[in-house]
Design an enzyme around this catalytic site. Sequence first.
Site, PDB file in Angstrom:
ATOM      1  N   GLY A 170       0.833  -1.202   0.000  1.00 34.83           N
ATOM      2  CA  GLY A 170       0.000   0.000   0.000  1.00 34.83           C
ATOM      3  C   GLY A 170       0.864   1.246   0.000  1.00 34.83           C
ATOM      4  O   GLY A 170       1.892   1.311   0.676  1.00 34.83           O
TER       5      GLY A 170
ATOM      6  N   GLY B 162      -0.521   4.608   0.204  1.00 30.79           N
ATOM      7  CA  GLY B 162      -1.211   5.816   0.635  1.00 30.79           C
ATOM      8  C   GLY B 162      -0.345   6.585   1.607  1.00 30.79           C
ATOM      9  O   GLY B 162       0.881   6.379   1.674  1.00 30.79           O
TER      10      GLY B 162
ATOM     11  N   ALA C  46       0.071   6.379   4.781  1.00 27.32           N
ATOM     12  CA  ALA C  46       0.811   5.549   5.740  1.00 27.32           C
ATOM     13  C   ALA C  46       1.925   4.779   5.039  1.00 27.32           C
ATOM     14  O   ALA C  46       3.084   4.810   5.458  1.00 27.32           O
ATOM     15  CB  ALA C  46      -0.150   4.602   6.461  1.00 27.32           C
TER      16      ALA C  46
ATOM     17  N   SER D 289     -16.654  17.672   1.280  1.00 30.57           N
ATOM     18  CA  SER D 289     -15.843  17.800   2.484  1.00 30.57           C
ATOM     19  C   SER D 289     -16.615  18.347   3.688  1.00 30.57           C
ATOM     20  O   SER D 289     -17.434  19.252   3.569  1.00 30.57           O
ATOM     21  CB  SER D 289     -14.666  18.724   2.216  1.00 30.57           C
ATOM     22  OG  SER D 289     -14.079  19.109   3.441  1.00 30.57           O
TER      23      SER D 289
ATOM     24  N   ARG E   1     -19.316  13.433  13.028  1.00 28.88           N
ATOM     25  CA  ARG E   1     -19.948  12.834  11.857  1.00 28.88           C
ATOM     26  C   ARG E   1     -21.065  11.860  12.201  1.00 28.88           C
ATOM     27  O   ARG E   1     -22.108  11.849  11.550  1.00 28.88           O
ATOM     28  CB  ARG E   1     -18.885  12.089  11.043  1.00 28.88           C
ATOM     29  CG  ARG E   1     -17.918  13.060  10.432  1.00 28.88           C
ATOM     30  CD  ARG E   1     -16.769  12.359   9.761  1.00 28.88           C
ATOM     31  NE  ARG E   1     -15.941  13.357   9.083  1.00 28.88           N
ATOM     32  CZ  ARG E   1     -14.831  13.085   8.448  1.00 28.88           C
ATOM     33  NH1 ARG E   1     -14.376  11.847   8.409  1.00 28.88           N
ATOM     34  NH2 ARG E   1     -14.142  14.031   7.858  1.00 28.88           N
TER      35      ARG E   1
ATOM     36  N   ARG F 290     -14.352   8.446  14.059  1.00 34.61           N
ATOM     37  CA  ARG F 290     -13.185   9.286  13.799  1.00 34.61           C
ATOM     38  C   ARG F 290     -13.619  10.727  13.575  1.00 34.61           C
ATOM     39  O   ARG F 290     -14.617  10.984  12.911  1.00 34.61           O
ATOM     40  CB  ARG F 290     -12.442   8.787  12.561  1.00 34.61           C
ATOM     41  CG  ARG F 290     -11.245   9.630  12.196  1.00 34.61           C
ATOM     42  CD  ARG F 290     -10.459   9.038  11.058  1.00 34.61           C
ATOM     43  NE  ARG F 290     -11.169   9.036   9.800  1.00 34.61           N
ATOM     44  CZ  ARG F 290     -11.399  10.121   9.058  1.00 34.61           C
ATOM     45  NH1 ARG F 290     -10.973  11.312   9.467  1.00 34.61           N
ATOM     46  NH2 ARG F 290     -12.060  10.025   7.915  1.00 34.61           N
TER      47      ARG F 290
END
Lengths: 637, 252
Positions: free
Chosen positions: A40, A42, A44, A284, A330, A435
């Site tokens: 991966g 991305g 990270a 967003s 959220r 989150r």
Amino acid sequence: MELKANVPDGSLEKKWDRHRFELKLVNPANKRKYRILVVGTGLAGASAAATLAELGYEVEVFCFQDSPRRAHSIAAQGGINAAKNYANDGDSIWRLFYDTVKGGDFRSREANVYRLAQISVHIIDQCVAQGVPFAREYGGQLVTRSFGGTQVARTFYARGQTGQQLLLGAYQAMMRQVGAGKVRLRPRSEMLDLVVVDGRARGLVVRDLVSGELSVALGDAVVLATGGYGNLFYLSTNAKGSNVTAIWRAYKRGAAFGNPCFTQIHPTCIPVSGEYQSKLTLMSESLRNDGRIWVPQRQGDARPPSQIPENERDYYLERMYPSFGNLVPRDIASRAAKKVCDEGRGVGPGGLGVYLDFADAIRRLGENVIRDKYGNLFEMYERITDENPYQAPMRIYPAVHYTMGGLWVDYNLMSTVPGLYVIGEANFSDHGANRLGASALMQGLADGYFILPYTIGDYLARSRFEKIGPDRPEVRQARTDAETRIQRLLSVNGKRSVDSFHRELGRLMWDDCGMSRNEKGLQRALSRIPALREEFWRDVRVLGENEQLNQSLEKAGRVADFLEFGELVCRDALERRESCGGHFREEYQTPEGDPMRDDANLCHVAAWEYAGEDSPPKLNKEPLTFESVHLAQRSYQ
Amino acid sequence: MRLTLHVWRQKGPKDPGRIVTYDMPDVNPDMSFLEALDVLNERLIQRGEDPIAFDHDCREGICGACGMVINGIPHGPRRATTACQLHLRTFKDGDEIWVEPWRARAFPTIKDLVVDRSAFDRIIAAGGFVSVPTGSAPDGNALPVPKKVADLAMDAAQCIGCGACVASCPNGSAMLFVAAKVSHLGLLPQGRPERRDRARKMVEQMDREGFGACTNTGECEAACPKEIRLEFIARMNRDFLRGTFAERPEAE
């Protein structure tokens, strides 16, 4: 299975410093003798690969995209949090830590979150130095804005493309190491299995997506940075390729899966427009700084928004949560939208939408200021819906966006398989049950730049590695397993396409394990998923062969894994008999409809252990202890 | 609405390839162009035919994975819009649409609409970065960057690396892609120390990859879904000339 979190002793503020001193180091001259496999690219994965290579390790990096720069972090819009307190509005490391723990509804590991808040300030410095063009004031200083779940402005941003700019920073740092010969890059390569030798992660089975060739990559440690599993729901804001395969394969090789039912539904997405819909687009969260969310007061009010007078509108978030208003976290904003739509007050086709209105902000600040802040988001909205948000309010509806669950990791970010590290969204992470906005970028980069490169050295320094070759029985077995699976997928030769199965699974998950969940629905899902899986293996149609670019085959492997994984998500949701964060169980709410946590019995991480094809997975629990924070009912009123 | 698609089909790098015509009698104008291809692919699978291969991922116009020439224009007729964000309402009922892969020497075709753009990654690896190892950064506000400069750098930094500039250029040049990166980093104080070296190394790699030269045609600017401006190429040329003639280290 023993879950050792390995949280260091000492006061919260000193833990990470002390731990870094206690970690064993690898001599600089010896680092090049170790090979680390990173899956991966991305935020990270790329940041970890770059940093590990800078330190001197040999690194091999895999991604399924044609270029590492396309990993899904690129799509993050709003920003990245850091406790810099440049705005002088009362922010601090402690406040970022507290907001994150509270935002996560007290289901995250205190010490990890504190470390994240500490590191946040270094991330901004690093990114600025790389040339990330963050927004600036006229005097040249960095600008910040506020985001959901907080009352300070701590979010740094680069227009509406913060993820893109941060990812390009990390990608460029990694490509510098590719140029220097320290990172070997393998794009268009998909991890199909983990190789575990003598109980330790030592390699991967990888399929070259162009030639179909299966190969084995061997090393001394494996890092999974493969993102989240939101596409379990078929429709989500994730990129089409995002999938669970890498972490699911690791789970089946012994890595515990933490809190799979913690999924995040983002409140501001463009509503579904038709059956053919292939994905959902996020607007967003930063828009909630200036946009006001409302629905008509009356059910079934079909007038256009401009003809609904002010006193017949319900700005429900401002009404229900006066102190946070449109900036509640959220999960709360999403559930509130569902509630007003369930009451029959939703707007747009099918009544599945609410207004996000900028009229006030445009009056107050002028269209130019709004264009400067959100121009590209407004354009994207117009492109998709053919409506002009400067003139009429946007219509939005919640959609699956992020997954807090993931492979369980200890304080060192190591899974229950020694030598297997998991970073970014792929781990069960620091976000608990929900989150906060602009925290995913922070966590991905904290893990990759500043945590993993330290902790992995300790593991390497303490371990002895014998050289293994492709002839080891464990290696051959993993390769054969992957080969067999591919042949099975190609030989079913049934009638239904892979996408039709994926869509059906997604609808099932959304209905029974989506924004709100109950025992009956979860039980139903648990009986329907195995039946759907059985049908998949009996009736799926995958054309072509392995030895070519075969996108149907790629999808088939990923959907086959989702069909197994969905069951674990529902099982976890069933076992968690409380409402917390993104996980809302209808049976556990107050008479006012607020979620009810059960701190006495469920203040733990649920870490699921694979027990074979024919046995149900085993539930292990890591108790969460809070020494510095008082567990409170989350209130944003 | 009804559309007729003429799509480039090519089994592999060695297959000569050909145009195949597909009738789409019942598409919805609110579909994206890629969703129309999804629907077509579902039908092909039902008929037992190989679905059309195309790169795509985020479908939000930011990852840069998708890219196809639609009626002769990279990403299709709508200005500043990637193929994934192009909706069928852009077309008229009964339209005929030709769909082809990027065509450039440096982007060999892999299958159908999928091409190999790894040359872009190698150009970045040659110099498209600031050499700053993790952990060595000063405070983010230590070095003020005027808003104008940061905004201009951001304009250049928006490049998504899709390759439309190359596909639109009669010379198959990658100048706009390289210029965007050279400008983004060269404008900011953090990127200035390596500015000229960067331009030289990236341009040299671009040449090695087989991209053509720039003749100021301007097609790239018109095709760019992120509206990267031609003036960045002038900026890069300046850095390149200085990097090549004024400061080239003798030892190299």
